[in-house]
Design a protein around this motif. Structure first.
Motif, mmCIF file in Angstrom:
data_model
loop_
_atom_site.group_PDB
_atom_site.id
_atom_site.type_symbol
_atom_site.label_atom_id
_atom_site.label_comp_id
_atom_site.label_asym_id
_atom_site.label_seq_id
_atom_site.Cartn_x
_atom_site.Cartn_y
_atom_site.Cartn_z
ATOM 1 N N PHE A 35 0.820 -1.213 0.000
ATOM 2 C CA PHE A 35 0.000 0.000 0.000
ATOM 3 C C PHE A 35 0.855 1.264 0.000
ATOM 4 N N ILE A 36 1.988 1.232 0.698
ATOM 5 C CA ILE A 36 2.893 2.382 0.677
ATOM 6 C C ILE A 36 3.390 2.629 -0.743
ATOM 7 N N CYS A 37 3.794 1.568 -1.419
ATOM 8 C CA CYS A 37 4.296 1.717 -2.798
ATOM 9 C C CYS A 37 3.198 2.167 -3.756
ATOM 10 N N LEU A 38 1.988 1.628 -3.601
ATOM 11 C CA LEU A 38 0.880 2.067 -4.450
ATOM 12 C C LEU A 38 0.552 3.540 -4.209
ATOM 13 N N GLY A 39 0.535 3.937 -2.951
ATOM 14 C CA GLY A 39 0.295 5.340 -2.642
ATOM 15 C C GLY A 39 1.398 6.235 -3.181
ATOM 16 N N TRP A 40 2.640 5.767 -3.092
ATOM 17 C CA TRP A 40 3.762 6.544 -3.625
ATOM 18 C C TRP A 40 3.615 6.713 -5.137
ATOM 19 N N LEU A 41 3.263 5.627 -5.823
ATOM 20 C CA LEU A 41 3.074 5.718 -7.271
ATOM 21 C C LEU A 41 1.947 6.685 -7.628
ATOM 22 N N PHE A 42 0.887 6.696 -6.828
ATOM 23 C CA PHE A 42 -0.240 7.585 -7.117
ATOM 24 C C PHE A 42 0.132 9.048 -6.890
ATOM 25 N N PHE A 43 0.777 9.340 -5.759
ATOM 26 C CA PHE A 43 1.044 10.732 -5.405
ATOM 27 C C PHE A 43 2.349 11.276 -5.984
ATOM 28 N N ALA A 44 3.392 10.440 -6.066
ATOM 29 C CA ALA A 44 4.702 10.938 -6.493
ATOM 30 C C ALA A 44 5.171 10.338 -7.813
ATOM 31 N N GLY A 45 4.687 9.166 -8.156
ATOM 32 C CA GLY A 45 5.133 8.502 -9.383
ATOM 33 C C GLY A 45 6.478 7.817 -9.188
ATOM 34 N N PRO A 46 6.961 7.173 -10.257
ATOM 35 C CA PRO A 46 8.245 6.489 -10.133
ATOM 36 C C PRO A 46 9.380 7.495 -10.083
ATOM 37 N N PRO A 47 10.523 7.130 -9.624
ATOM 38 C CA PRO A 47 10.974 5.842 -9.104
ATOM 39 C C PRO A 47 10.543 5.637 -7.646
ATOM 40 N N LEU A 48 10.686 4.406 -7.189
ATOM 41 C CA LEU A 48 10.195 4.027 -5.866
ATOM 42 C C LEU A 48 11.288 3.935 -4.804
ATOM 43 N N TRP A 49 12.443 4.543 -5.011
ATOM 44 C CA TRP A 49 13.540 4.387 -4.039
ATOM 45 C C TRP A 49 13.173 4.952 -2.678
ATOM 46 N N LEU B 289 10.941 4.160 2.948
ATOM 47 C CA LEU B 289 9.795 4.278 3.850
ATOM 48 C C LEU B 289 9.270 2.896 4.252
ATOM 49 N N CYS B 290 9.275 1.951 3.316
ATOM 50 C CA CYS B 290 8.838 0.577 3.621
ATOM 51 C C CYS B 290 9.767 -0.083 4.634
ATOM 52 N N LEU B 291 11.068 0.163 4.531
ATOM 53 C CA LEU B 291 12.013 -0.414 5.491
ATOM 54 C C LEU B 291 11.802 0.163 6.893
ATOM 55 N N VAL B 292 11.522 1.463 6.980
ATOM 56 C CA VAL B 292 11.210 2.080 8.279
ATOM 57 C C VAL B 292 9.912 1.492 8.829
ATOM 58 N N TYR B 293 8.915 1.327 7.960
ATOM 59 C CA TYR B 293 7.643 0.719 8.356
ATOM 60 C C TYR B 293 7.853 -0.710 8.852
ATOM 61 N N ALA B 294 8.685 -1.481 8.154
ATOM 62 C CA ALA B 294 8.957 -2.862 8.569
ATOM 63 C C ALA B 294 9.625 -2.906 9.939
#
Length: 141
Positions: free
Chosen positions: A110-124, A129-134
């Motif tokens: 969901f973080i990556c999908l939200g990032w793609l929606f609001f900021a677009g690629p790339p996903l670095w 953010l996913c690593l901090v969430y994990a």
């Protein structure tokens, strides 16, 4: 009366760890080997691995699924080697390592999908953010 109990068989965990590492390493080596090569002889990391296929099987996509398989293998070995009792975290539900892994993977999607929606690629930055969430999920959930 003599003790006739059969002694417990000792598990060779080193062999299990080395076997899992060898199998996953061989799978990663295969993925790198199967990556297409350009006319100049360099690896084209983003070219389709299966030309004309129904899915964009590029090296990053294959690496993503390899990572999921590696995590599932690692957590299965850990669950067998070091069984744990469920714990209550900030969500007030009982979770084990496997539950926290699932929550992490789902939330990261969901973080990556939200990032793609609001900021677009790339996903670095989304990956960071996913690593901090994990880390937060495994610490407090």
């Amino acid at each position: 009366m003599a003790d006739t109990a059969i002694p417990a068989r000792r598990t060779n965990w080193t062999a299990i760890y080395l076997t899992a590492t060898a199998v996953l390493g061989a799978a990663l080596g295969f993925l790198i080997w199967a990556t297409p090569v350009t006319d100049e002889g360099a690896k084209d990391w983003f070219a389709p691995m299966i030309p004309g296929g129904w899915m964009a099987w590029t090296f990053p996509v294959a690496l993503f699924f390899w990572t999921i398989a590696s995590l599932l293998t690692l957590f299965t070995i850990l669950a067998i080697r070091f069984p744990e009792t469920p714990r209550h975290g900030i969500l007030r539900i009982e979770t084990t390592r496997g539950d926290r892994l699932f929550i992490t993977l789902l939330g990261s999607a969901f973080i990556c999908l939200g990032w793609l929606f609001f900021a677009g690629p790339p996903l670095w930055w989304a990956l960071a953010l996913c690593l901090v969430y994990a880390a937060a999920v495994f610490r407090w959930v």
